[in-house]
Design an enzyme around this catalytic site. Sequence first.
Site, PDB file in Angstrom:
ATOM      1  N   PRO A 243     -23.077  76.429  -5.329  1.00 52.09           N
ATOM      2  CA  PRO A 243     -21.780  76.104  -5.949  1.00 52.09           C
ATOM      3  C   PRO A 243     -21.948  74.929  -6.915  1.00 52.09           C
ATOM      4  CG  PRO A 243     -21.861  75.328  -3.673  1.00 52.09           C
ATOM      5  CD  PRO A 243     -23.111  76.105  -3.887  1.00 52.09           C
ATOM      6  N   ASP A 418     -25.684  70.814  -7.412  1.00 50.13           N
ATOM      7  CA  ASP A 418     -25.496  71.740  -6.304  1.00 50.13           C
ATOM      8  C   ASP A 418     -24.587  71.056  -5.291  1.00 50.13           C
ATOM      9  OD1 ASP A 418     -25.628  73.350  -4.069  1.00 50.13           O
ATOM     10  OD2 ASP A 418     -27.803  73.657  -4.172  1.00 50.13           O
ATOM     11  N   HIS A 419     -23.358  71.533  -5.193  1.00 50.68           N
ATOM     12  CA  HIS A 419     -22.356  70.854  -4.366  1.00 50.68           C
ATOM     13  C   HIS A 419     -22.649  70.976  -2.870  1.00 50.68           C
ATOM     14  CE1 HIS A 419     -18.891  68.479  -4.119  1.00 50.68           C
ATOM     15  NE2 HIS A 419     -18.064  69.146  -4.905  1.00 50.68           N
ATOM     16  N   ARG A 420     -23.582  71.856  -2.487  1.00 50.73           N
ATOM     17  CA  ARG A 420     -23.976  71.931  -1.077  1.00 50.73           C
ATOM     18  C   ARG A 420     -24.747  70.678  -0.667  1.00 50.73           C
ATOM     19  NH1 ARG A 420     -27.474  77.313  -1.139  1.00 50.73           N
ATOM     20  NH2 ARG A 420     -28.323  76.078  -2.882  1.00 50.73           N
ATOM     21  N   ILE A 422     -25.001  67.706  -2.987  1.00 48.44           N
ATOM     22  CA  ILE A 422     -24.579  66.496  -3.701  1.00 48.44           C
ATOM     23  C   ILE A 422     -23.059  66.460  -3.809  1.00 48.44           C
ATOM     24  CG2 ILE A 422     -24.724  65.247  -5.888  1.00 48.44           C
ATOM     25  CD1 ILE A 422     -27.448  66.612  -6.333  1.00 48.44           C
TER      26      ILE A 422
END
Length: 446
Positions: A243, A418-420, A422
């Site tokens: 994401p 990468d929102h998983r 960061i």
Amino acid sequence: MPIEIKMPALSPTMEEGKLAKWLVKEGDTVSSGDIMAEIETDKATMEFEAVDEGVVGKITVPEGTEGVKVGTVIAVLAGEDEDASAIEAPKAAASGAPKASADKAPAAAAPKEAKAAAQPRPAAAAKVASSGDRVVASPLAKRIAEAKGVDLGSVTGSGPNGRIVKADVEAAEGGTSKPVSAAQANTPATAPEATQAPAGSSVEMADTTRALLDARVPHTVEKLSGMRKTIARRLAQSMQEAPHIYLTVDVKLDKLLALRSEINTTLEKQGVKVSVNDMLVKALGMALIAVPECNVTFAGSELIKYERADVSVAVSIPNGLITPIVQGANEKSFSAIAKATKDLGARAKEGKLKPEEYQGGTASISNMGMMGIKQFTAVINPPQSTILAIGAGDKRPWVMPDGSLGVATIMTATGSFDHRAIDGADGARLMAAFREFVENPLAMIA
């Protein structure tokens, strides 16, 4: 005893490749270190060196063959005192060797192989005699000699037993070119290209391609290269699994441009020129160390945190895109980064990078400013979690520190995270640190 030459694994992830071109032919003598073939992996076209010495007795996989599995016997060398002409292909190789590309009709593939067999290889043509004796030179040296018009009979070899190697030919002075024969003089320079089939003419289209095709429009169909297939697969995977969150900042470049001018004046005598992108690579490297939460890889149930910033630099090449790595960018000087990026970029375009020079890295930078692109977002390069997209620097109205309105050189930079792995706040801290280093570049050399 015959020596089997097998399809090598030219990268840790390579399972198969395309035997793009043979640089030797049956009957040629090769030694350890000689370049035998060019092999196309999913990332680059790389040269394959011989590790044994002998005479090429049998080539079991023709050039142009795709999908050759690692470990497949591609050629057989005759050992000492063996008759090379009597060597036969091993049964396993004969039955297990891949057929010509499935995307090419058999009727079209056969003439191509016949033409390839009928035409002498450049390496073979480069064999010459000096004082009645055969000149001993590596295939690579022969190719370079032919391209430069250097008479190998006039070159002194520095290799084992006086063997002529690449460095000897490159060091050869002018005036050693051989006279061109009448037959050569009457041959058009484009003759080799004329034997190649038009792009897409022999491609057997997949059902999905045929379903998408509008046959009313003039067209050609080209088979995807291994690199393009890999790019499509990895970037689709990145967008589907990671994401993305995008964060954008405007950065004032004037101080950095002034420092660059001073640095290049100082380095002029050394022949080194630092680019803006070299300085941005350094800035990103230092920002990653300042904000280590962004120098990470998401690994499912673990998070890998890196203590060094290895920055991958996106380089466009004819077949696609490759990302050579500037290792330890946070620690390197501007001049060291300039030398590294120049060398890596040149070898990337020649397909000469080693796997460890483009696989890995902890974050990436993609600069399209030189193409006039002001702003864009980049797709994360897996398994990394951060990539920085750099736009063009241009003159814009800007509010100066004293509150007055002036003109400054402004660049827009967009980070993809990468929102998983960061959080948005950590990504924002990285962008702020990057902007601080660029706007106050002396902090990068203090």
